[in-house]
Design an enzyme around this catalytic site. Structure first.
Site, short mmCIF file in Angstrom:
data_model
loop_
_atom_site.label_atom_id
_atom_site.label_comp_id
_atom_site.label_asym_id
_atom_site.label_seq_id
_atom_site.Cartn_x
_atom_site.Cartn_y
_atom_site.Cartn_z
N CYS A 130 4.65 35.74 -14.07
CA CYS A 130 3.62 36.50 -14.41
C CYS A 130 2.41 35.82 -14.90
CB CYS A 130 3.96 37.52 -15.34
SG CYS A 130 4.19 36.91 -17.01
N GLY A 131 2.69 34.51 -15.80
CA GLY A 131 1.77 33.38 -15.77
C GLY A 131 0.87 33.80 -17.08
#
Length: 278
Positions: free
Chosen positions: A120-121
């Protein structure tokens, strides 16, 4: 029905699963074997200190570690990474990265704990400046023919081996200025696939200004940010970009294309990086 999972014999990034199929509303008489993508916790450690844990496909992890280090600004150049060691654990994989003392000192000032969900970062980012961090503006380069982008995207689709097996992964591909696909990396997370590609480019000493990146996903702002950090001037996505991705692309001199399918594309920023007509 008992669900049985075991690694596929020839690959580490997918496994066999028992599945009961329904076709046209009719349930099959017996279970069959299906190939599914592996999703493994991958913990990144820098100089012995835990930094991030992401869910990723357990393949090309040296590429991933180097690419993540570059696109997240942990190191400035590949030479800042002194060594990478892959350490399997019973519940995941630890990737131990040794970086220069200068990079390690800088990392300590901006450390964050990111527990990611399928790449998802953003999980665990503590402040807004960490999200919209400054990345260099990509240098100008000779325009690339739009036809090369379209050709490259079509070619990438035929190079997604793991997706063909599982139907569950994203791809990031590198194509040269004529649209010839040179490298492809796949992962359950689109950001991970891009990091793996950037790492592969760096390990093979390929100039990021000499071609384009193609992705089989939407284009989020993090994807643009990572490309800009790596010096990549063209990002083409098969699906839509976000508004923030477009703004970041405009500010970093990245040509951002979306809906690149067959002979169609939408150019959202810096069309001057493309040769639009033969």
């Amino acid at each position: 029905m008992d669900r049985l999972y075991h690694p596929a014999p020839s690959r580490t990034d997918c496994a066999d699963a028992a599945v009961l199929r329904v076709r046209g509303g009719i349930v099959g008489a017996a279970t069959q074997s299906d190939r599914v993508a592996e999703e493994t916790p991958v913990a990144l450690e820098y100089n012995g200190i835990s930094h991030a844990t992401m869910l990723a496909s357990p393949a090309d992890l040296e590429d991933y570690a180097l690419g993540f280090s570059l696109t997240e600004g942990i190191v400035e150049r590949p030479a800042d990474v002194r060594g990478i060691e892959i350490v399997p654990q019973f519940n995941g994989i630890v990737v131990q990265v040794e970086i220069s003392s200068a990079c390690a000192a800088r990392l300590k000032t901006r450390r964050r704990a990111m527990a990611g969900r399928t790449g998802c970062g953003l999980c665990g980012v503590e402040t807004l400046p960490e999200v919209l961090r400054q990345v260099p503006t990509v240098a100008d380069a000779a325009p690339v023919p739009l036809t090369a982008v379209l050709h490259g995207m079509r070619a990438m689709r035929g190079s997604q081996a793991l997706h063909d097996i599982t139907g569950a992964t994203h791809a990031a591909a590198w194509a040269d200025a004529e649209g010839r696909v040179q490298l492809v990396r796949e992962d359950v997370g689109r950001h991970n696939a891009l990091d793996k590609l950037v790492g592969a480019l760096a390990r093979q000493a390929i100039d990021p200004r000499s071609g384009m990146v193609l992705v089989s996903s939407r284009a989020s702002f993090e994807m643009v940010q990572k490309c800009a950090a790596a010096g990549i001037g063209i990002l083409a996505a098969v699906s839509a970009p976000t508004a923030l991705a477009i703004r970041v692309a405009q500010n970093t001199n990245v040509a951002l294309l979306g809906f690149v399918r067959n002979a169609d594309a939408a150019i959202y920023s810096h069309p001057e990086r493309l040769r639009l007509r033969p």
